[in-house]
Design an enzyme around this catalytic site. Structure first.
Site, short mmCIF file in Angstrom:
data_model
loop_
_atom_site.label_atom_id
_atom_site.label_comp_id
_atom_site.label_asym_id
_atom_site.label_seq_id
_atom_site.Cartn_x
_atom_site.Cartn_y
_atom_site.Cartn_z
N ASN A 9 14.88 -1.99 5.43
CA ASN A 9 14.23 -3.28 5.68
C ASN A 9 13.22 -3.53 4.56
O ASN A 9 12.17 -2.92 4.53
CB ASN A 9 13.53 -3.22 7.05
CG ASN A 9 12.78 -4.50 7.37
OD1 ASN A 9 12.94 -5.52 6.68
ND2 ASN A 9 11.95 -4.45 8.40
N TRP A 10 13.59 -4.43 3.66
CA TRP A 10 12.72 -4.69 2.49
C TRP A 10 11.53 -5.57 2.84
O TRP A 10 10.64 -5.77 2.03
CB TRP A 10 13.53 -5.34 1.36
CG TRP A 10 14.60 -4.46 0.77
CD1 TRP A 10 14.96 -3.20 1.17
CD2 TRP A 10 15.48 -4.78 -0.32
NE1 TRP A 10 15.99 -2.72 0.39
CE2 TRP A 10 16.33 -3.67 -0.54
CE3 TRP A 10 15.63 -5.90 -1.15
CZ2 TRP A 10 17.30 -3.65 -1.54
CZ3 TRP A 10 16.60 -5.88 -2.14
CH2 TRP A 10 17.43 -4.76 -2.33
N LYS A 11 11.55 -6.16 4.01
CA LYS A 11 10.47 -7.08 4.46
C LYS A 11 10.21 -8.14 3.40
O LYS A 11 11.13 -8.53 2.68
CB LYS A 11 9.20 -6.28 4.81
CG LYS A 11 9.50 -5.08 5.72
CD LYS A 11 8.28 -4.50 6.35
CE LYS A 11 8.65 -3.23 7.09
NZ LYS A 11 7.59 -2.69 7.90
N HIS A 93 12.15 -7.28 15.73
CA HIS A 93 11.24 -6.40 14.97
C HIS A 93 9.80 -6.67 15.43
O HIS A 93 9.42 -7.81 15.67
CB HIS A 93 11.39 -6.66 13.47
CG HIS A 93 10.75 -5.59 12.64
ND1 HIS A 93 9.38 -5.53 12.46
CD2 HIS A 93 11.27 -4.53 11.98
CE1 HIS A 93 9.10 -4.46 11.71
NE2 HIS A 93 10.24 -3.84 11.40
N GLU A 95 7.10 -6.80 13.91
CA GLU A 95 6.31 -7.74 13.09
C GLU A 95 6.64 -9.18 13.45
O GLU A 95 5.77 -10.05 13.41
CB GLU A 95 6.56 -7.45 11.59
CG GLU A 95 5.90 -6.13 11.18
CD GLU A 95 6.53 -5.43 9.98
OE1 GLU A 95 7.36 -6.04 9.28
OE2 GLU A 95 6.20 -4.26 9.75
N GLU A 165 11.52 1.71 17.50
CA GLU A 165 10.47 1.69 16.48
C GLU A 165 9.11 1.65 17.18
O GLU A 165 8.63 0.56 17.54
CB GLU A 165 10.61 0.45 15.61
CG GLU A 165 11.91 0.39 14.85
CD GLU A 165 11.73 -0.35 13.54
OE1 GLU A 165 11.95 0.26 12.50
OE2 GLU A 165 11.35 -1.53 13.57
N GLY A 171 4.91 1.38 9.29
CA GLY A 171 4.07 1.11 8.13
C GLY A 171 2.71 1.79 8.16
O GLY A 171 1.83 1.47 7.36
N SER A 211 7.85 4.83 9.68
CA SER A 211 7.39 5.77 8.64
C SER A 211 8.35 6.94 8.45
O SER A 211 7.92 8.07 8.21
CB SER A 211 5.97 6.26 8.95
OG SER A 211 5.07 5.17 8.98
N GLY A 233 9.13 1.07 4.24
CA GLY A 233 8.50 1.42 2.96
C GLY A 233 9.37 2.29 2.06
O GLY A 233 9.53 2.01 0.87
C1 PEP Z 1 10.35 -1.10 9.68
O1 PEP Z 1 9.91 -2.06 9.09
O2 PEP Z 1 11.26 -1.29 10.49
C2 PEP Z 1 9.83 0.23 9.40
C3 PEP Z 1 10.28 1.23 10.11
O3 PEP Z 1 8.87 0.32 8.43
P1 PEP Z 1 8.23 1.70 7.83
O4 PEP Z 1 9.39 2.62 7.56
O5 PEP Z 1 7.53 1.27 6.58
O6 PEP Z 1 7.33 2.25 8.88
#
Ligand code: PEP
Length: 251
Positions: A9-11, A93, A95, A165, A171, A211, A233
């Site tokens: 996931n490049w966000k 998600h 976010e 998640e 993040g 993470s 990330g």
């Molecule tokens: C995500 O955005 O779904 C995610 C898991 O981010 P990160 O790996 O940066 O925690």
């Protein structure tokens, strides 16, 4: 047999040049991991470009509108995604839930739009830090799952995977331990069996996100109910992402 999935996931990151460089670098991976489903979720404006390149990676959208078409300035419909050859979409998600107020009604409309347009869904659920302190946090998660399943037919699950998640791990550099992750994934599979049936529960991939990185991926992927990872990330660094893919491939 359920599939192992690795998704990046490049966000809202990367200029066009940076995105091209990252894409070129990850596309150099050797193809001995053909049994994995590999997906990248770039920002909308780069989707068509990477779909046209027809590489190792499936291309998915980070979001989709709950509406089918019309006067919704700035929105992208499931039909538009399908028409450019996009195969996957992320829905739910944390976010999107937190910063864009996407609640259960909106999410279930998005799921319907995606399914009507034959997009495959990675549906994210997870508990907040406060909810984790609650003894009953597993039922909070199964309620989130229930809100997804109650409006679906069994067949729809052929196009749905679940991403667990924990919101407190996304993040933040904090990762759930393999024991914590396995506890949740196993309980989600039991909940899914009650909501659908045994075959559907066994065949639905449940991946972990939060993470996940080159240091913890091996132990997370060794959990019997972890079918892959949604990587934020660490998916922005080609070397790390490829290493995580190799760890899943060898798990
Ligand atoms: C995500 O955005 O779904 C995610 C898991 O981010 P990160 O790996 O940066 O925690």
């Amino acid at each position: 047999m359920r599939k192992k999935i690795i998704a990046g996931n490049w966000k809202m990151n990367l200029s066009l040049n940076e995105a091209n460089e990252l894409h070129e670098a990850i596309e150099k991976l050797n193809s001995s991991d053909n049994q994995l489903v590999k997906i990248i979720f770039p920002p909308f404006v780069y989707l068509d470009r990477f779909i046209q390149k027809k590489g190792h990676f499936n291309v998915g959208a980070q979001n989709v509108s709950q509406f089918s078409n019309g006067a919704y300035t700035g929105e992208i419909s499931a039909n538009m995604l399908k028409s450019i050859g996009c195969q996957y979409v992320l829905i739910g998600h944390s976010e999107r839930r937190e910063y864009f107020n996407e609640g259960d009604n909106i999410l279930s409309l998005k799921v319907k739009q995606a399914l009507q347009n034959s997009l495959k869904i990675i549906y994210c659920i997870g508990e907040t830090k406060d909810q984790r302190q609650n003894d009953d946090f597993l039922s909070i998660l199964s309620n989130q799952l229930n809100l997804l399943t109650e409006s679906l037919e069994i067949n729809d699950f052929e196009n749905i995977s679940i991403a667990y998640e924990p919101v407190w791990a996304i993040g933040t550099g904090l990762t759930a331990s393999p024991d914590q992750v396995e506890e949740v994934h196993a309980s989600l599979r039991i909940a899914l069996e009650k909501m659908t049936n045994k075959t559907t529960a066994l065949n639905t991939s449940i991946i972990y996100g939060g993470s996940c990185n080159t240091t913890n991926a091996e132990s997370l992927f060794s959990c019997p109910n972890v079918d892959g990872g949604l990587i934020g990330g660490a998916s922005l660094k080609a070397k790390d992402f490829l290493e995580i893919i190799a760890l899943l491939n060898n798990s």
